[in-house]
Design an enzyme around this catalytic site. Structure first.
Site, PDB file in Angstrom:
ATOM      1  N   THR A  14     -10.421   4.649 -20.965  1.00  0.00           N
ATOM      2  CA  THR A  14      -9.358   3.717 -21.139  1.00  0.00           C
ATOM      3  C   THR A  14      -9.928   2.175 -20.870  1.00  0.00           C
ATOM      4  O   THR A  14      -9.591   1.438 -21.774  1.00  0.00           O
ATOM      5  CB  THR A  14      -8.160   3.948 -20.243  1.00  0.00           C
ATOM      6  N   GLY A 136      -5.032  -3.751 -11.118  1.00  0.00           N
ATOM      7  CA  GLY A 136      -5.301  -4.215 -12.471  1.00  0.00           C
ATOM      8  C   GLY A 136      -5.461  -5.556 -12.795  1.00  0.00           C
ATOM      9  O   GLY A 136      -6.469  -6.299 -12.530  1.00  0.00           O
ATOM     10  N   GLY A 189      -2.013   6.307 -20.215  1.00  0.00           N
ATOM     11  CA  GLY A 189      -3.392   6.087 -19.775  1.00  0.00           C
ATOM     12  C   GLY A 189      -3.252   5.368 -18.612  1.00  0.00           C
ATOM     13  O   GLY A 189      -4.127   4.924 -18.013  1.00  0.00           O
ATOM     14  N   ASP A 203      -4.688   6.457  -4.311  1.00  0.00           N
ATOM     15  CA  ASP A 203      -5.203   5.269  -5.123  1.00  0.00           C
ATOM     16  C   ASP A 203      -4.786   3.927  -4.434  1.00  0.00           C
ATOM     17  O   ASP A 203      -5.440   2.905  -4.232  1.00  0.00           O
ATOM     18  CB  ASP A 203      -4.915   5.452  -6.503  1.00  0.00           C
ATOM     19  N   LYS A 207      -6.921   0.876  -2.758  1.00  0.00           N
ATOM     20  CA  LYS A 207      -6.670  -0.698  -2.874  1.00  0.00           C
ATOM     21  C   LYS A 207      -6.410  -1.566  -1.650  1.00  0.00           C
ATOM     22  O   LYS A 207      -6.855  -2.449  -1.443  1.00  0.00           O
ATOM     23  CB  LYS A 207      -5.691  -0.844  -4.014  1.00  0.00           C
TER      24      LYS A 207
END
Ligand code: HSE
Length: 444
Positions: A14, A136, A189, A203, A207
């Site tokens: 992705t 992101g 995705g 996750d 971070k």
């Protein structure tokens, strides 16, 4: 026109394909801006034959990412393979040894090996850039490195996992089931290859660990972060939170105190009028309390091909401009190990859902246990049991399982230690059918 900046891109999933798409779409714009073209000279992925729908120009194919990392045809190695060890780590190490700049989006690997890899990059005089690893498309690393560089930061927090926020939003706004919402996030995705990293809170914790080092200048071992996921959030919690004027979010919070660093990832209740409650779907946010800049909240897309590719490309642009900075903003030699802080001493209020057997004295026993631990209750709501239809007995038939009803408690400020002790005692008393659900309420 100067020499092109040459890239080797490992991983064409992705994010990898998002990057290729961005570099193709903005080739002319970037060349004009930087005074040099960015050229992908090599690519690598697991499956060479997969249809990818985007051209790679004259890039050479490499079956082995480590060979790509060592190949002299590229000056920058872009790692988008993922995984905390294995080929991603081997390839990054090979690239750093070859004195190449590295760009990665791999938070799992950085949370585990980031400091060691940063030391290597510093020793080699090259960049190890990872803007895409945290939130992101939100440029939080550059924000900390540049705009907030002169601030002392005592707290950093945020909605750091798009998949969890997407699931919780679907459950809240569309009464969707957990699995259905997760499946949709995967199809879009957003989720990691192993979605337990997302829903288990790991996750977000990866971070958060990077944010701790970047914001506080400390290193933190992953096991110093308290991690809870969203798997235990039931529809009953979503409904009760909504009725009480709250919204459930998976939040990462790190606070740098005199006693040590408190770092945790867990579902929390935030008031529906809080800015955090507005952050919905795959959107992330990161809040920073700067001692001079004040309190800032950055909001933006936290997952998906294009936002993540935008962050990766911004790191490549820094390299094209000749910017080389210590990966964790200051030299690894001045990063100090964080003293972890036990959550027991956290002071705040709590949401509790108890599945209570509908029998005389149950509620009195529960409130007594809370009182014994000095926990004061702000509200108690006993939910009605499911509807009793005409002709159906309201009382359980002999031999039928005993009915239980949801009781929702909101506490005044108390310590987490007191809450845990009270809930353990309530469970032991035998008036509840399931393990009590306890969720922290965050005043943010
Ligand atoms: N799986 C991650 C998320 C992707 O859902 O936020 C971006 O790190």
């Amino acid at each position: 026109m100067s020499e092109p900046l040459t890239l080797g891109v490992a991983g064409l999933g992705t994010v990898g394909m998002g990057l290729i798409q961005l570099l193709n779409a903005h080739a002319a714009r970037l060349e004009k801006m930087l005074g040099r073209p960015i050229v992908v000279t090599g690519v690598s992925a697991r499956n060479r034959d997969k249809a990818r729908g985007e051209g790679f120009g004259s890039a050479r194919w490499f079956d082995d990412p480590v060979a790509l990392a060592k190949d002299p045809s590229n000056a920058v190695f872009v790692e988008l393979i993922g995984g905390e060890d294995g080929p991603a780590k081997a390839a990054i190490e090979a690239a750093l040894e070859a004195k190449k700049h590295v760009v990665t989006a791999n938070k799992a690997l950085l949370a585990k090996h980031g400091i060691a890899l940063a030391k290597k990059a510093e020793a080699q005089g090259v960049s190890l850039n990872f803007e895409a690893a945290v939130a992101g498309g939100i440029p939080i690393i550059k924000m900390l490195r540049e705009a907030l560089a002169a601030n002392g930061v005592k707290r950093v927090y945020g909605i750091l996992n798009g998949t969890c926020n997407f699931i919780l939003t679907k459950m809240t706004d569309e009464n969707r089931g957990f699995s259905e919402a997760l499946k949709e996030a995967q199809e879009l995705g957003y989720a990691e290859a192993d979605p337990s990293f997302d829903i288990g809170g790991f996750d977000a914790a990866h971070k958060l660990s990077l944010l701790v080092s970047l914001a506080f200048g400390t290193t933190i071992a992953f096991d110093q972060i308290h991690v809870e996921g969203i798997e235990t959030i039931a529809t009953a919690d979503i409904e009760a939170a909504t009725e009480l004027g709250y919204c459930i979010k998976l939040l990462g919070v790190a606070v740098d105190t005199e006693q040590g660093v408190e770092a945790r990832v867990s579902p929390v209740l935030v008031a529906e009028e809080s800015a955090l409650a507005e952050v919905s779907g795959v959107t992330n946010c990161v809040g920073i309390d700067g001692d001079f800049a004040g309190n800032l909240l950055l909001v933006g897309p936290g997952a998906g091909a294009k936002p993540t590719a935008s962050a990766v490309a911004s790191d490549i642009v820094d390299i094209a401009r000749g910017l080389v900075m210590p990966p964790f903003i200051r030299s690894t030699s001045v990063l100090e190990p964080a003293r972890g802080l036990d959550l027991k001493s956290r002071l705040g209020n709590y949401y509790v859902r108890l599945s209570v057997y509908d029998r005389p004295g149950a509620m009195a026993a529960i409130t007594k246990r809370m009182g014994d631990e000095n926990v004061s209750l702000e509200s108690i709501v006993q939910k009605r049991p499911g509807p009793v239809h005409p002709g159906q007995a309201a009382e359980p038939r002999p031999g039928a399982a005993e009915a239980a009803v949801n009781v929702i408690l909101i506490t005044h400020d108390t310590t987490e230690d007191a809450m845990r002790k009270a809930l353990r005692a309530i469970e032991k008393d035998g008036h509840v059918k399931e393990r009590p659900q306890m969720i922290r309420i965050e005043d943010l």
